[in-house]
Design a protein around this motif. Structure first.
Motif, short mmCIF file in Angstrom:
data_model
loop_
_atom_site.label_atom_id
_atom_site.label_comp_id
_atom_site.label_asym_id
_atom_site.label_seq_id
_atom_site.Cartn_x
_atom_site.Cartn_y
_atom_site.Cartn_z
N HIS A 110 0.81 -1.22 0.00
CA HIS A 110 0.00 0.00 0.00
C HIS A 110 0.84 1.26 0.00
CE1 HIS A 110 -3.93 -1.86 0.39
NE2 HIS A 110 -3.28 -2.80 1.01
N ASP A 111 2.11 1.14 0.27
CA ASP A 111 3.05 2.26 0.30
C ASP A 111 4.41 1.64 -0.03
OD1 ASP A 111 3.10 5.16 0.91
OD2 ASP A 111 4.58 4.56 2.40
N THR A 112 5.48 2.26 0.37
CA THR A 112 6.79 1.66 0.17
C THR A 112 6.86 0.37 0.99
OG1 THR A 112 7.75 3.85 -0.10
CG2 THR A 112 9.27 2.04 0.38
N GLN A 113 7.10 -0.74 0.33
CA GLN A 113 7.10 -2.03 1.02
C GLN A 113 8.27 -2.13 1.98
OE1 GLN A 113 6.50 -5.45 -1.46
NE2 GLN A 113 7.07 -6.86 0.16
N GLU A 114 7.98 -2.46 3.23
CA GLU A 114 9.01 -2.61 4.26
C GLU A 114 9.20 -4.05 4.71
OE1 GLU A 114 9.05 0.15 7.50
OE2 GLU A 114 8.06 1.68 6.30
N PHE A 115 8.17 -4.88 4.50
CA PHE A 115 8.22 -6.26 4.99
C PHE A 115 8.25 -7.24 3.83
CE2 PHE A 115 5.47 -4.37 8.55
CZ PHE A 115 6.57 -4.11 9.36
N SER A 116 8.97 -8.35 4.03
CA SER A 116 8.95 -9.43 3.04
C SER A 116 7.75 -10.34 3.28
CB SER A 116 10.24 -10.24 3.11
OG SER A 116 10.40 -10.83 4.39
N ARG A 117 7.29 -10.38 4.53
CA ARG A 117 6.11 -11.18 4.88
C ARG A 117 5.58 -10.70 6.22
NH1 ARG A 117 7.40 -16.39 7.92
NH2 ARG A 117 9.39 -15.93 8.90
N ILE A 118 4.34 -11.09 6.50
CA ILE A 118 3.70 -10.79 7.77
C ILE A 118 3.25 -12.11 8.37
CG2 ILE A 118 1.80 -9.59 8.90
CD1 ILE A 118 1.72 -7.71 6.48
N VAL A 119 3.46 -12.27 9.67
CA VAL A 119 3.10 -13.53 10.33
C VAL A 119 2.48 -13.25 11.70
CG1 VAL A 119 4.95 -14.84 9.19
CG2 VAL A 119 5.39 -13.78 11.42
N TRP A 120 1.77 -14.23 12.21
CA TRP A 120 1.36 -14.24 13.62
C TRP A 120 2.50 -14.88 14.38
CZ3 TRP A 120 -2.39 -11.30 15.11
CH2 TRP A 120 -3.54 -11.12 14.34
N ALA A 121 2.94 -14.27 15.47
CA ALA A 121 4.11 -14.77 16.19
C ALA A 121 3.92 -14.67 17.70
CB ALA A 121 5.34 -13.97 15.77
#
Length: 154
Positions: A110-121
């Protein structure tokens, strides 16, 4: 002395007590909660919601489940980023949000991508995998956040 950059962040948790976290593109393998600098005249809650949407595609309009009353600070290590060189570090306001959705509902572009993935941790595991210069702030998030998560009524 250089000022601290004003910043806001969001810790999203689910019914299982897991937290939503992104694996940073750089440095790879490091975890981070959605967070970012405040725009001029932007209040911290609005900034936290905006950053959450920009970094994960998640839009949460319900009141936060909790927040940390104090601003938390960390200092930048030398040579971190030329864009941030005018600041000593960041001063952050943190909010906690309950959300029980699926990762498939999220997006990273949605903007400049900062993450390679998102997870529940596991929250404790996030603290152990954040970049070292942010670890003190994440320890505070864990200390306050575990109570917020445990006391939240679904």
């Amino acid at each position: 002395m250089k000022p601290y950059r004003k910043n806001a962040g969001a810790v999203v948790f689910n019914r299982a007590g897991l937290v939503l976290v992104g694996e940073r593109l750089r440095p790879a393998g490091c975890l981070q909660f959605p967070q970012g600098g405040l725009n001029p005249e932007e209040d911290p809650l609005t900034g936290a919601r905006r950053e959450l949407f920009e970094e994960t595609g998640l839009r949460l309009d319900d009141p936060p489940a909790g927040e940390i009353a104090d601003w938390l600070r960390y200092e930048f290590p030398p040579g971190l980023s030329y864009k941030l060189d005018k600041f000593r570090g960041q001063e952050q306001k943190w909010f906690f949000f309950a959300w029980n959705g699926a990762l498939t509902e999220l997006s990273l572009d949605h903007d400049t991508q900062e993450f390679s993935r998102i997870v529940w941790a596991d929250f404790r595991g996030v603290v152990e995998h954040v970049v070292p210069f942010k670890r003190g702030v994440y320890e505070e998030l864990y200390r306050h956040g575990t109570r917020i998560i445990e006391n939240h009524s679904w």
